[in-house]
Design an enzyme around this catalytic site. Structure first.
Site, PDB file in Angstrom:
ATOM      1  N   LYS A  22       0.833  -1.218   0.000  1.00  0.00           N
ATOM      2  CA  LYS A  22       0.000   0.000   0.000  1.00  0.00           C
ATOM      3  C   LYS A  22       0.862   1.260   0.000  1.00  0.00           C
ATOM      4  CE  LYS A  22      -1.711   1.594   3.996  1.00  0.00           C
ATOM      5  NZ  LYS A  22      -1.397   3.007   4.250  1.00  0.00           N
ATOM      6  N   ASN A  23       1.837   1.308   0.883  1.00  0.00           N
ATOM      7  CA  ASN A  23       2.593   2.557   1.030  1.00  0.00           C
ATOM      8  C   ASN A  23       3.493   2.835  -0.168  1.00  0.00           C
ATOM      9  OD1 ASN A  23       1.333   3.054   3.408  1.00  0.00           O
ATOM     10  ND2 ASN A  23       3.055   2.469   4.728  1.00  0.00           N
ATOM     11  N   CYS A 117      -3.995  12.694  12.541  1.00  0.00           N
ATOM     12  CA  CYS A 117      -4.127  11.251  12.353  1.00  0.00           C
ATOM     13  C   CYS A 117      -3.994  10.558  13.702  1.00  0.00           C
ATOM     14  CB  CYS A 117      -3.072  10.763  11.379  1.00  0.00           C
ATOM     15  SG  CYS A 117      -3.276   9.049  10.994  1.00  0.00           S
ATOM     16  N   ARG A 122       2.115  14.104  13.162  1.00  0.00           N
ATOM     17  CA  ARG A 122       2.490  13.951  11.764  1.00  0.00           C
ATOM     18  C   ARG A 122       2.614  15.284  11.003  1.00  0.00           C
ATOM     19  NH1 ARG A 122      -0.313   8.418   9.751  1.00  0.00           N
ATOM     20  NH2 ARG A 122       1.641   8.203   8.665  1.00  0.00           N
ATOM     21  N   ASP A 305       5.104   0.290  11.927  1.00  0.00           N
ATOM     22  CA  ASP A 305       3.824  -0.262  11.474  1.00  0.00           C
ATOM     23  C   ASP A 305       3.638  -1.730  11.875  1.00  0.00           C
ATOM     24  OD1 ASP A 305       3.210   2.155  10.383  1.00  0.00           O
ATOM     25  OD2 ASP A 305       3.294   1.521   8.290  1.00  0.00           O
ATOM     26  N   ARG A 397      -8.556   0.010   5.176  1.00  0.00           N
ATOM     27  CA  ARG A 397      -7.682   0.972   4.494  1.00  0.00           C
ATOM     28  C   ARG A 397      -6.430   0.293   3.955  1.00  0.00           C
ATOM     29  NH1 ARG A 397      -5.733   5.247   8.353  1.00  0.00           N
ATOM     30  NH2 ARG A 397      -4.182   5.129   6.732  1.00  0.00           N
TER      31      ARG A 397
END
Ligand code: UD1
Length: 430
Positions: A22-23, A117, A122, A305, A397
């Protein structure tokens, strides 16, 4: 509201296929708009973050052809607007990569500021500092950040902190700048390398991605390409933890084992066996999980993560484990939820202290963010009885077909919308 219902206690076994990262894909999609020819990106994960960014790109006028669930072709020649409004930005924070991409391509960009977030404040000061070094004027006004320049000129830029977002964003802005840009103290994450590789396949001249120093020689334009996204390190790591927590044995396919080294080595420290193949890893859970210590760090260190998913494993490991979080200040929101399942975790400043308990008990819990949500699912899979994980919109997500993939490994998990559906599932699995 959509939620997962899990009956825990089944060791996961079998094989699971990992999707595209995803990233990485978020950066690749932004890079794609920079060419005035077709850029085809394959192996995209079909998750809401990616689909929202594709929508945001389409809203600027780019031609978007969704070839299939995992492939999109983007042509940036039809872009009409350099503005990404709040409606798009609200849905997906990484729309801010369009700031670097549009600034690089059109010398102007305007993007709604990312909202707060769940995992920390961030800031985007490093992105801004990089754009300004290249000659752009950045203005923050009425919730928007705009950047424009008459000309972007290569510079020597030193980043105070190695930031994935700032590295990718400034790299995007610099590929079509005049002359040579040197970016120092940059992020080395695999997705930074992936974006650089795709840009190079579009005619950019980027060297050193994956090291502390990226050197870019500007080119006047970028051309089309066909590019395949790298496998998702974090999705793979999540399934590795699920295997470890449930006492299972899982072959995780379509991965780059090198990207998983920090994760594999911690699981081995905890007593699991991790076997590496060319493009797969097998995790055989420990007879008895041992405690370990983790400190999150930029790549190649242990990824922030992955710490919530490890927390689920550490909760049931024998002895006292710790997690020290050094990247984001608010990443322990899962602790209260795991403690409701019987874990014994205390947080002091940036460290979570675990006293291992023999096992967790199922409970009703709520996903506070994407990775913490995945951690609660892992906890539920290992727990005694039923667990309900609410707010799975966060999990969707970043995980494609999460419950389906887990069911393929033998898990009793179901996505439900109503109390009736929940009861039906509970009756079915007993
Ligand atoms: C990316 C990942 C996210 C991951 C994180 C760290 C994406 C879309 N998201 O987030 O999943 O958890 O990397 O691996 O790829 N910082 C500043 N100023 C800035 C930018 C960052 O101070 O302008 C700080 C942050 O507060 C944080 C650190 O730098 O402490 C690293 O953040 P960064 O690597 O930028 O994270 P993201 O790119 O937002």
């Amino acid at each position: 509201m959509e939620r997962y219902v899990i009956k825990g206690g089944t060791p996961l076994t079998g094989e699971v296929e990992i999707g595209g990262a995803k990233n990485a894909a978020l950066g690749l999609l932004a890079a794609a708009v920079m060419a005035n020819e077709d850029v085809t990106i394959e192996n995209l994960p079909d998750v809401s973050d990616i689909n929202h960014l594709i929508d945001a790109i389409e809203a600027t006028g780019a031609t978007v052809n969704r070839v299939d669930r995992h492939t999109v072709t983007i042509n940036g020649s039809t872009i009409k607007s350099h503005i990404v409004d709040y409606e798009q930005m609200r849905k997906i924070r990484a729309s801010y990569y369009l700031l670097g991409a549009f600034l690089g391509k059109m010398k102007k960009a305007e993007v709604a500021l990312p909202g707060g977030c769940a995992i920390g404040s961030r800031p985007i000061d490093l992105h801004q500092k990089g754009f300004e070094a290249l000659g752009a004027e950045c203005i923050v006004d009425h919730g928007f950040i705009s950047a424009h320049a008459t000309q972007l000129v290569g510079q020597h830029i030193f980043f105070d902190t190695a930031s994935v977002g700032a590295t990718i964003n400034v790299m995007l802005a610099a590929v079509m700048a005049e002359g040579r840009t040197v970016m120092e103290n940059v992020a080395k994450e695999p997705h930074v390398v992936d974006v650089a590789n795709m840009l190079n396949s579009m005619g950019a001249n980027i060297r050193g991605a994956g090291t502390d120093k990226i050197r870019i020689t500007g080119v006047p334009e970028l051309h089309g390409t066909v590019y395949s996204t790298i496998p998702d390190q974090i999705e793979a790591g999540t399934f590795m933890c699920a295997a470890a927590a449930t006492g299972g044995e899982v072959l995780i396919r379509n991965v780059i084992p090198r990207h998983l080294e920090s994760i594999s080595s911690k699981l081995m420290e905890m007593g699991c066996v991790v076997i590496e193949y060319d493009d797969a890893v097998k995790v055989v859970a420990a007879e008895e999980l041992r405690a370990c210590k983790i400190k999150t760090l930029p790549y190649p260190g242990f990824p922030t993560d992955m710490q919530p998913q490890f927390a689920a494993v550490m909760s049931i490991a024998n002895g006292n484990s710790t997690i020290t979080e050094t990247i984001f200040e608010n990443r322990f929101k899962y602790v209260a939820e795991l403690n409701r399942m019987g874990a014994m975790i205390k947080v002091e400043n940036t460290t979570a202290f675990f006293t291992g308990v023999g096992g967790l008990q199922g409970a009703e819990v709520t996903a506070p963010d994407l990775r913490a949500g995945a951690a609660l699912v892992i906890a539920g899979l290992s727990a005694d009885g039923f667990t309900t994980v609410d707010d799975i919109v966060y999990i969707k997500r970043g995980y494609e077909h999460f419950s389906e993939k887990l069911r393929g490994l033998g898990a009793d998990i179901q996505k439900v919308n109503t109390d009736e559906e929940e009861q039906k599932f509970k009756l079915k699995v007993g």
